[in-house]
Scaffold this active site. Structure first.
Site, PDB file in Angstrom:
ATOM      1  N   CYS A   1     -74.882  71.543 -72.378  1.00  0.00           N
ATOM      2  CA  CYS A   1     -74.433  72.937 -72.390  1.00  0.00           C
ATOM      3  C   CYS A   1     -75.645  73.844 -72.255  1.00  0.00           C
ATOM      4  CB  CYS A   1     -73.709  73.245 -73.690  1.00  0.00           C
ATOM      5  SG  CYS A   1     -72.089  72.493 -73.819  1.00  0.00           S
TER       6      CYS A   1
ATOM      7  N   GLU B   1     -78.973  72.707 -73.933  1.00  0.00           N
ATOM      8  CA  GLU B   1     -79.986  72.054 -74.734  1.00  0.00           C
ATOM      9  C   GLU B   1     -81.332  71.958 -74.009  1.00  0.00           C
ATOM     10  OE1 GLU B   1     -76.655  71.497 -74.377  1.00  0.00           O
ATOM     11  OE2 GLU B   1     -76.269  69.510 -75.176  1.00  0.00           O
TER      12      GLU B   1
END
Lengths: 266, 787
Positions: free
Chosen positions: B431, B433
């Protein structure tokens, strides 16, 4: 202490002048345009601290809390200053709109001074309908005027918005003579301000003026902040047929043909 | 797109996700053959991998230019019984559920029953995990205090760097041989273990080489069979490519893409790694090939576009492996989170955007596929035109690409101890990271329900759903004299559950290292070869373990409500509040309204609330960041939800922010849905008050109506909005460009809106595939207008 009355403070305003702006909507308006999108601006000035704003509710701390009763200029500018990083990035700033900001001259002046002190770009969105002397007092504190021109025919002007346009036109001349930067804003009210004859009259008046940066044509849209309850007015408004994009472009070209810089939308 | 791509794309869109039993069957064949028992665990895993690649079906789709499928056909999705052995009920659920189904054939069902379950039951890592963790871990897990990422899927959470574009697998084999000969068996007691690990990696090299050769052979056959002369030439070319890569370093653009794709398939066949696998900085890696091929006349821009489009379709053909239970709830999507990175800066800090960046953006815009996901990194060095180009694609409402702040990513990684070059070569995956690509194992271990901890605090350690004492006795709510006392109790509960989670992480990490090493992935990530250590055992240069905080907006508004109403205004006592919550506001509507409307809320640039966001952020950070993991690295925090805020909301009753029991929490660092009333600058200011640079990623969604993007002026101002947020160290922002009416119409007539992709959390998904709850939530999210 000078306090004033606002009815909204809108952050991330992107159609009220250059860059990302905060628009402070001030109460009070000397005009009576029946098509007005911000009718709450015409509510009488609230002069005591107990009255509530039009929103009448809730804990919106940084927005309509300010719209309740009277606020100090410092309070408003404190809110405005919260978006300085966005103004710096986008060459934006604050726009004082309304209503007619000049209706609360001292309050407006104080806010303009505070902005000057913090290097916040200022725009004043005005009807131009104010004593020339009063308008003259703010010229040096304002970075940009958004100056509304509606109807050039004085008789029609008086009929539709309730006052003569003479003062408005004189004031515009005065501003440009004094070196103010001005953007002309023309709300395109179908059949009223957007006629060829009216646009031509605007061109004729504006063309010779120095310091006119741009003419903004503001297409009419059926988007109201409040429900219109008066059936007569509702019918009148319903009769306004928004122009198509192509028609608005044609108007824009009409002005551009005279060397004016035109922008559609604010 | 040309006719070929249109056809391949349509075939991919039409392909029905099915459950493939091939991998599970082959794996079980291998493990029942007795070979695994004679060798070390890593070598057994490598031999199993080799067996899979020797036996699995070779699938070449008509007209395609990049070859290789994980299953027997597009969207045929394998299971990984060594990790999680699905029950027959699971299969029935997967087949029957209305959202994200996988068609399960009768034979598949039968094989699962007769072959897979009998062998793997009790042997799967999932079984081992639930056997090994403490009771208090299980209690907290069941209560929904946290989730566990590694109970159904493998640690992956990593991204490839540029090494495969410089080296062939024969080179890796030589590196492995050199590493083996460099082992010091006298001075290093780990020598034999390292040798096993390196031998396993060498077997994995052979496995991939054999797999590519099988494709080369099949392509030669197809070339002989085809009557289409043009296709024959193509097939011969492809056969040649597959016999050159991955054995040798690639020489052409086409080879580079095919090479990556084989590697990708290798990683996602070996284990069901989280976030699939990811080529990372694709516009950097491919640029030398692109320029060389264009210059030599071997490639045209059109051909490059076609090859990239073929490449894109391959990702879309691989849905995320089927998840069940809590894991399905926290990540319920076909998306497997491969996030292609564009833009950013080079290792020396220069603007990395190039002509290929823009070409790939064209591909993203044209393909409009669910997978792969894409993002653009924006550094202050990148030109504004890159940002505006990205916004032009975003405005079409398809939720891609997402926007990231390069300077923030670099600062985050450097703070964690990475070299500045490794940080600049990094980016974001999954997402949001942040990671050092090609060099870091940054494992997400599970979501953490901040709001559940508050609920438990209000009940002095008791979970009101079960009346079980699951936390510590943190004090009777009636006896907190001040907000600080109350907060101290919350922090005590927070520490308690974080301790449980971290202890569980140690147990689970060790199980992975012991039972399911990943020799193939280990070849690809520095410095597993040099260290002679597996990726899952700490072989990477950097090893991080994340616990993802969920519900920052909700927890802030809850704390704000308690502080404001109980301690500042005294409108109610804490026990009164607890009673009202326990009754889910029944007959207390006015209290709920007051909590909802007359309370300082996060997302309005209101310091009263935002200070509490910072306070809870600091607590969460202090309790996690820097604590060692078993792999020689440290725990870190990030703030993202995928779809877990829905599940976490389900397990939390009514909360002090006025939220009804069972409804979703806020997602990422976004405000509670509908509570941001002061426009996007206020949201961004609130969000920027927490220190993004001490996280490994934060997620902020903003929904805009398409009108805002309708002219270049609007795009310009949105670009300024993004730049300002990034100047304030914001990590990530994404826009959902769609109006609520469109979404409502899509709910009514889903068949007409099958292509409607919306931004969910850290990813985009087909709107019609979302649960009703999630659909409603997306509609509710404040539509940020502009005057």
């Amino acid at each position: 202490m000078t306090k004033g009355s606002i009815f909204d403070l809108k952050r991330f305003a992107i159609h009220d002048g250059p860059g990302i702006r905060t628009t402070v909507f001030m109460r009070g308006c000397p005009l009576d345009c029946w098509w007005c999108h911000n009718p709450e601006s015409r509510q009488p000035l609230i002069m005591d601290n107990t009255a509530t704003g039009n929103d009448g509710s809730t804990h919106r701390r940084s927005r309509t809390a300010l719209a309740d009763g009277l606020v100090a200029p410092e309070q408003v500018i404190e809110e405005v200053a919260r978006d300085i990083p966005y103004y710096d990035q986008s060459d934006g700033g604050v726009t004082f709109s309304g209503g007619e900001p000049l209706m609360q001259l001292d309050f407006l002046m104080k806010m303009l001074q505070l902005c000057r002190g913090r290097s916040i770009h200022t725009a004043v969105d005005t009807t131009g309908y104010a004593p020339s002397e009063e308008l003259g007092r703010i010229v040096d504190l304002v970075d940009l005027f958004l100056y509304d021109l509606k109807i050039m025919d004085d008789h029609a002007h008086e009929q539709e918005v309730g006052v003569s346009n003479r003062l408005i036109l004189d004031n515009l001349k005065m501003l440009t003579t004094r070196g103010a930067r001005v953007i002309i804003r023309v709300p395109l009210i179908p059949g009223i301000t957007d006629t060829n004859s009216n646009l031509d009259a605007i061109i004729e008046f504006v063309k010779p003026l120095p310091g006119i940066e741009e003419v903004s044509l503001l297409p009419y849209h059926r988007y109201f902040r409040h429900k219109v309850t008066d059936p007569e007015l509702a019918a009148k408004l319903a009769g306004l047929q928004p122009k198509t994009e192509a028609e608005v472009s044609a108007m824009s070209r009409r002005l551009e043909a005279h060397g004016l810089r035109v922008k559609i939308g604010g | 797109m040309n006719e070929r791509i249109r056809r391949l794309r349509q075939a991919s869109l039409n392909a029905v996700p099915t459950l493939s039993i091939e991998r599970a069957s082959l794996l079980t064949e291998f493990y029942t053959s007795g070979q695994a028992e004679r060798v070390s665990t890593p070598v057994a895993r490598a031999l199993a991998f080799k067996y899979l690649l020797q036996k699995k079906h070779v699938c070449i789709n008509d007209g395609e230019l990049i070859v290789g499928e994980r299953g027997e056909a597009p969207k045929a999705t394998p299971t990984y019984p060594e990790i999680c052995t699905h029950s027959l009920d699971d299969f029935t659920i997967l087949n029957d559920r209305p959202k994200i189904p996988f068609a399960v054939g009768d034979e598949v069902h039968q094989t699962q029953q007769d072959v897979i379950i009998p062998y793997w039951s009790g042997r799967s890592l999932r079984d081992r995990i639930f056997e090994a963790v403490d009771d208090e871990w299980k209690v907290a897990y069941r209560a929904g205090v946290f989730t566990e990422f590694l109970e159904q899927r493998a640690p992956g959470h990593t991204v490839l760097d540029d090494k495969i574009y410089r080296k062939g697998f024969m080179d890796f084999k030589a590196d492995l041989a050199a590493a083996v000969s460099g082992l010091d068996f006298q001075g290093d007691p780990e020598g034999p273990a390292k040798r096993d690990q390196l031998l396993a990696m060498a077997i994995a090299v052979d496995a991939l080489l054999g797999f590519a050769q099988r494709y080369a052979d099949k392509l030669v056959l197809l070339a002989q069979e085809t009557s289409d002369e043009n296709r024959r030439i193509e097939l011969e070319q492809m056969a040649q490519i597959c016999s050159r890569v991955p054995a040798q370093a690639p020489e052409t653009f086409w080879e580079a893409l095919q090479y990556y794709w084989f590697v990708h398939l290798g990683v996602i066949t070996e284990l069901n790694t989280w976030d699939s696998f990811n080529p990372g900085r694709l516009d950097q890696h491919l640029l030398p090939f692109y320029r060389r091929d264009i210059e030599s006349g071997r490639l045209t821009e059109e051909r490059a576009r076609e090859l990239l489009q073929s490449f894109w379709i391959k990702f879309n053909n691989q849905p995320a492996p089927p998840k069940v239970g809590v894991t399905a709830q926290e990540s319920n999507t076909y998306t497997d989170f491969c996030l292609i990175n564009l833009g950013g800066i080079t290792a020396t800090g220069e603007d990395a955007a190039n002509e290929l960046t823009y070409l790939i953006l064209d591909v993203i815009e044209e393909m409009r596929l669910l997978q792969p996901s894409s993002m653009v990194q924006f550094s202050k060095k990148n030109p504004d035109r890159l940002l505006k180009r990205a916004l032009e694609i975003i405005k079409t409402g398809y939720g891609q690409p997402s926007l990231f702040n390069t300077e923030a990513i670099v600062a985050e990684l450097v703070r964690q101890g990475k070299s500045v070059e490794d940080a600049r070569n990094g980016g974001a995956s999954g997402c949001v990271e942040a990671g050092a690509f090609g060099k870091e194992a940054y494992i997400l271990t599970g979501y953490f329900n901040l709001v559940k901890v508050l609920e438990i605090t209000l009940n002095s350690g008791v979970d009101p759903r079960t009346s079980e004492q699951i936390g510590v006795e943190s004090g009777d709510p009636a006896r907190f004299a001040s907000f600080d006392d109350f907060y101290a109790a919350f922090e005590k509960q927070l520490a308690h559950f974080i301790d449980i989670k971290i202890k569980g992480n140690a147990i689970i990490e060790r199980l992975w290292a012991a039972h399911l090493p990943a020799p193939f992935l280990s070849i690809l990530i520095d410095d597993c070869i040099a260290n002679g250590k597996d990726y899952n055992a700490g072989g990477a240069r950097y090893n991080s373990s994340y616990i993802q905080g969920v519900g920052l907006g909700s927890i802030t508004d809850c704390l704000s409500a308690v502080k404001y109403h109980v301690y500042d205004k005294g409108t109610m006592t804490l026990p009164q509040l607890v009673t009202v919550l326990r009754e889910d506001f029944a007959d207390h509507e006015s209290v709920q309204q007051s909590l909802l409307l007359d309370t300082p809320k996060y997302g309005n640039d209101d310091d009263y609330a935002d200070d509490l966001a910072c306070r809870v952020f600091e607590s969460y950070f202090r309790l996690i960041d820097g604590r060692p993991n078993t792999r020689g690295g440290h725990h870190r925090i990030n703030l993202l939800p995928t779809t877990c805020h829905i599940y976490f909301g389900n397990v939390v009753g009514a909360t002090p922010d006025g939220r009804a029991g069972g409804t979703p929490l806020s997602e990422g660092i976004s405000p509670v849905q509908g509570m941001d009333l002061c426009g996007p600058t206020a949201v961004l200011n609130s969000a920027a008050k927490i220190d993004h640079l001490r996280t490994g990623g934060t997620l902020l969604n903003q929904k805009f109506t398409p009108q805002l993007f309708s002219d270049s002026d609007g795009i310009e101002k949105l670009a300024h909005l993004v730049r300002t947020y990034f100047k304030m160290n914001g990590h990530h922002i994404q826009f959902n460009v769609v109006d609520a009416d469109t979404l409502r119409r899509a709910q009514e007539e889903p068949h007409k809106y099958r292509d409607l992709i919306v931004r969910v959390a850290g990813y985009s998904d087909y709107f019609v595939d979302l649960t009703d709850e999630l659909q409603n939530e997306i509609i509710r999210r404040t539509e940020q207008g502009a005057s």
